[in-house]
Design a protein around this motif. Structure first.
Motif, PDB file in Angstrom:
ATOM      1  N   SER A  63       6.727  -2.779   1.055  1.00 16.55           N
ATOM      2  CA  SER A  63       5.466  -3.461   0.776  1.00 16.55           C
ATOM      3  C   SER A  63       4.496  -3.310   1.931  1.00 16.55           C
ATOM      4  N   ALA A  64       4.984  -3.496   3.144  1.00 22.21           N
ATOM      5  CA  ALA A  64       4.134  -3.347   4.323  1.00 22.21           C
ATOM      6  C   ALA A  64       3.640  -1.913   4.460  1.00 22.21           C
ATOM      7  N   ASP A  65       4.512  -0.958   4.171  1.00 22.07           N
ATOM      8  CA  ASP A  65       4.150   0.461   4.287  1.00 22.07           C
ATOM      9  C   ASP A  65       3.064   0.872   3.294  1.00 22.07           C
ATOM     10  N   VAL A  66       3.122   0.350   2.080  1.00 27.82           N
ATOM     11  CA  VAL A  66       2.171   0.770   1.051  1.00 27.82           C
ATOM     12  C   VAL A  66       0.912  -0.091   0.973  1.00 27.82           C
ATOM     13  N   CYS A  67       0.868  -1.166   1.719  1.00 27.44           N
ATOM     14  CA  CYS A  67      -0.308  -2.049   1.674  1.00 27.44           C
ATOM     15  C   CYS A  67      -1.550  -1.273   2.123  1.00 27.44           C
ATOM     16  N   PRO A  68      -2.539  -1.095   1.231  1.00 30.49           N
ATOM     17  CA  PRO A  68      -3.711  -0.288   1.577  1.00 30.49           C
ATOM     18  C   PRO A  68      -4.589  -0.924   2.652  1.00 30.49           C
ATOM     19  N   ALA A  69      -4.467  -2.233   2.837  1.00 32.59           N
ATOM     20  CA  ALA A  69      -5.281  -2.924   3.831  1.00 32.59           C
ATOM     21  C   ALA A  69      -4.514  -3.229   5.118  1.00 32.59           C
ATOM     22  N   ALA A  70      -3.250  -2.852   5.182  1.00 33.56           N
ATOM     23  CA  ALA A  70      -2.391  -3.154   6.333  1.00 33.56           C
ATOM     24  C   ALA A  70      -2.416  -4.647   6.655  1.00 33.56           C
ATOM     25  N   ALA A  71      -2.320  -5.448   5.606  1.00 34.02           N
ATOM     26  CA  ALA A  71      -2.394  -6.901   5.749  1.00 34.02           C
ATOM     27  C   ALA A  71      -1.039  -7.560   5.998  1.00 34.02           C
TER      28      ALA A  71
END
Length: 66
Positions: free
Chosen positions: A51-59
Motif C-alpha cells: 500500500s505504501a509503495d503504490v500510494c500515488p501521493a506518498a501519504a
C-alpha cells in the motif's frame, strides 16, 4: 511496524483500502485515507508495505523498527 498517514497529502486514490482493508479505510465525504490500525499484526505487513509503495501521493509512512 508502525503506520502513519498524512491526510494532507492523500489524494483519495483508494489503493491502500483495496490492498489492506484491515488497516486502511476512506472517509465517505472526500475519500481521504483513514488509518484503522497504526500497529497492524505481522500477517498484514506485506499488504501495508505494498500500500505504501503504490500510494500515488506518498501519504503512507512506515516505521519498521518496531
Amino acid at each position: 511496524m508502525r503506520v502513519s498517514v498524512d491526510e494532507d497529502k492523500c489524494c483519495g486514490a483508494g489503493q491502500c483500502v483495496l490492498i489492506a482493508p484491515e488497516v486502511f479505510d476512506q472517509r465517505e465525504d472526500d475519500g481521504i485515507v483513514v488509518l484503522l490500525d497504526a500497529e497492524p499484526p505481522a500477517e498484514h505487513h506485506a499488504a501495508v508495505r505494498e500500500s505504501a509503495d503504490v500510494c500515488p501521493a506518498a501519504a503512507i509512512t512506515l516505521d519498521e523498527s518496531r
